[in-house]
Design an enzyme around this catalytic site. Structure first.
Site, PDB file in Angstrom:
ATOM      1  N   ARG A  72       0.836  -1.316   0.121  1.00 48.94           N
ATOM      2  CA  ARG A  72       0.162   0.239  -0.212  1.00 48.94           C
ATOM      3  C   ARG A  72       1.039   1.229   0.205  1.00 48.94           C
ATOM      4  NH1 ARG A  72      -5.427   1.518   1.905  1.00 48.94           N
ATOM      5  NH2 ARG A  72      -5.994  -0.630   1.345  1.00 48.94           N
ATOM      6  N   TYR A 105       1.839 -11.843  -3.418  1.00 48.36           N
ATOM      7  CA  TYR A 105       3.034 -11.309  -3.231  1.00 48.36           C
ATOM      8  C   TYR A 105       2.810  -9.845  -3.616  1.00 48.36           C
ATOM      9  CZ  TYR A 105       5.333 -16.027  -3.724  1.00 48.36           C
ATOM     10  OH  TYR A 105       5.884 -17.254  -3.319  1.00 48.36           O
ATOM     11  N   ASP A 139     -13.805   6.752  -0.549  1.00 46.05           N
ATOM     12  CA  ASP A 139     -14.579   6.143   0.592  1.00 46.05           C
ATOM     13  C   ASP A 139     -15.578   7.226   1.346  1.00 46.05           C
ATOM     14  OD1 ASP A 139     -13.389   3.793   0.380  1.00 46.05           O
ATOM     15  OD2 ASP A 139     -12.468   3.564   2.156  1.00 46.05           O
TER      16      ASP A 139
END
Ligand code: FAD
Length: 389
Positions: free
Chosen positions: A106, A212, A292
């Site tokens: 991330r 991965y 979001d």
């Protein structure tokens, strides 16, 4: 009517905020980002970028950088929890949807987005607490007592959005009693390699997704969804620790590849999975929501950040086409195009049925191109009236 170069304040420097800062800067707008955190931390989590969001990232100019670090899975693979039988596999060559499918850390995605936004455009330690608008420029009020003004404001402040509660009204996101455990760890801790795909293992009432996160396969990530008491206290940060022994017990009886991963994992985090129903409106006057803040969803389709990034391209296009005209009109056009698509993704994510076996058409989701989709039509994925009946 507004100036030809309106100033735009973005609240929140997460995935959506940084993406829209990049797309608006590219379009020549005067942009400033206000973020409550004091610095950008390296949150231990992976993230999948499917071709729909990779097309936007290509336009922002960060695709090459991501290709160098990220893992390109062979396929979107769905298997039965114990036998390993394949429920649905979608090989993901780049030419299928015109962009790669990449899995990464991330922080590598956030770093890439940040590379497209000069640091002098970002103000840290700025927690928004209030907004005032009366038809002209909007005033932003921050917890430290300072204020700022802008011709338009974008609330990209996440699932607990303050901007959302200021313009739509306060309420709580929905917690359906599901918990996500997650961990990123050194792949050399495992005795052998895993299948080089992004694999979702479907159990009767729980699942786990494993992949991965680095091109050289040196780092592994998993994220789960398991039932837990709905009164578990929802942590407000990504740092709440989980108990790895509880996690292993929750996946007892799963396929040996899953158990190998969980045995190798040294520790984990956990947090409550939150979502919302679609909002009645995404904007009020010169304030609009993105990511979001307006369409939080469960992570089961891996589309939360992706749709935030799509929003960024479409919102910049709408504002650029309205330059010198109505900001409010640009916001309504953006919502009319985007909401049908994100509402459909919210609904499928909530049901957790995506690619679980049937023959879901994936082209509307992964084939969408936010840079070129016709803005005056609902985005690909809008539920057609006859389909909704
Ligand atoms: P955020 O990234 O939450 O950013 C909001 C920002 O606003 C933060 O920096 C916050 O500090 C700041 N902020 C908040 N309030 C204020 C305030 N009052 N003033 C100033 N700043 C403020 N998505 C994918 O596309 N692919 C995946 O594989 C994927 N996996 C996921 C796995 C899990 C377990 C979860 C929970 C989510 C996953 N998602 C995934 C979803 C994705 O993480 C979110 O949808 C995405 O981060 C939303 O971006 P955002 O910018 O809207 O919000």
């Amino acid at each position: 009517m507004t100036s030809a170069n309106p100033s735009i304040a973005i609240v929140g420097a997460g995935m959506g905020g940084m993406a829209v800062a990049a797309t608006l800067l590219q379009a020549g707008f005067d942009v400033r980002v206000y973020e409550q955190a004091s610095h950008f931390g390296r949150i231990g989590a992976g993230i999948q970028m499917l071709p729909n969001s990779m097309k936007v990232l290509r336009g922002i100019g960060v695709e090459k950088r991501l290709r160098e670090v990220a893992f390109a899975p062979y396929s979107h693979l769905n298997r039965v929890w114990d036998t390993g039988e394949v429920k649905r596999e979608l090989p993901m060559p780049e030419d299928l949807y015109g962009a790669p499918f990449l899995c990464m850390h991330r922080a590598d995605l956030h770093d890439a987005l940040a590379s497209a936004v000069p640091m002098e455009r970002i103000e840290l330690n700025k927690k928004l607490v209030g907004l005032d608008q009366d038809g002209g420029p909007v005033t932003l009020r921050f917890a430290d007592g300072s204020t700022a003004t802008a011709d338009a404001v974008i609330g990209a402040d996440g699932v607990h959005s303050v901007v959302r509660s200021l313009i739509v009204g306060p309420d709580k996101p929905i917690h359906r009693g599901r918990i996500a455990y997650r961990a990123v760890f050194d792949a050399s801790l495992m005795p052998k390699a895993i299948t080089p795909s992004r694999t979702k293992w479907w159990g009767p009432d729980r699942h786990i997704v494993i992949y991965y996160t680095r091109a050289d396969r040196s780092e592994l990530y998993f994220v789960t969804s398991v039932p837990e008491a709905a009164d578990w206290v929802t942590p407000e940060s990504w740092s709440a620790k989980g108990d790895v022994r509880e996690l292993r017990a929750a996946y007892e009886g799963f396929h040996e590849e899953v158990r190998m991963v969980l045995e190798a994992c040294p520790d984990c985090h956990k947090w409550a999975i939150l979502e919302r129903d679609p909002l009645p409106s995404w904007s009020s006057g010169r304030v609009v929501l993105l990511g979001d803040a307006c369409h939080p969803m469960t992570p089961y389709m891996a589309q939360g950040a992706a749709t935030s990034i799509e929003d960024a391209a479409v919102l910049a296009r709408c504002l650029a086409e309205a330059r010198g005209g109505s900001v409010e009109g640009a916001f309504r056009r953006y919502e009319a195009h985007r909401k049908p698509r994100t509402s459909r993704i919210q609904a499928i994510s909530s049901a957790n049925t995506w690619m679980s076996g049937g023959n879901d058409d994936t082209s509307w989701l992964y084939g969408y191109d936010a840079w070129n989709a016709p803005l005056d039509e609902p985005a690909a994925g809008a539920i057609l009236p006859q389909a909704a009946a």
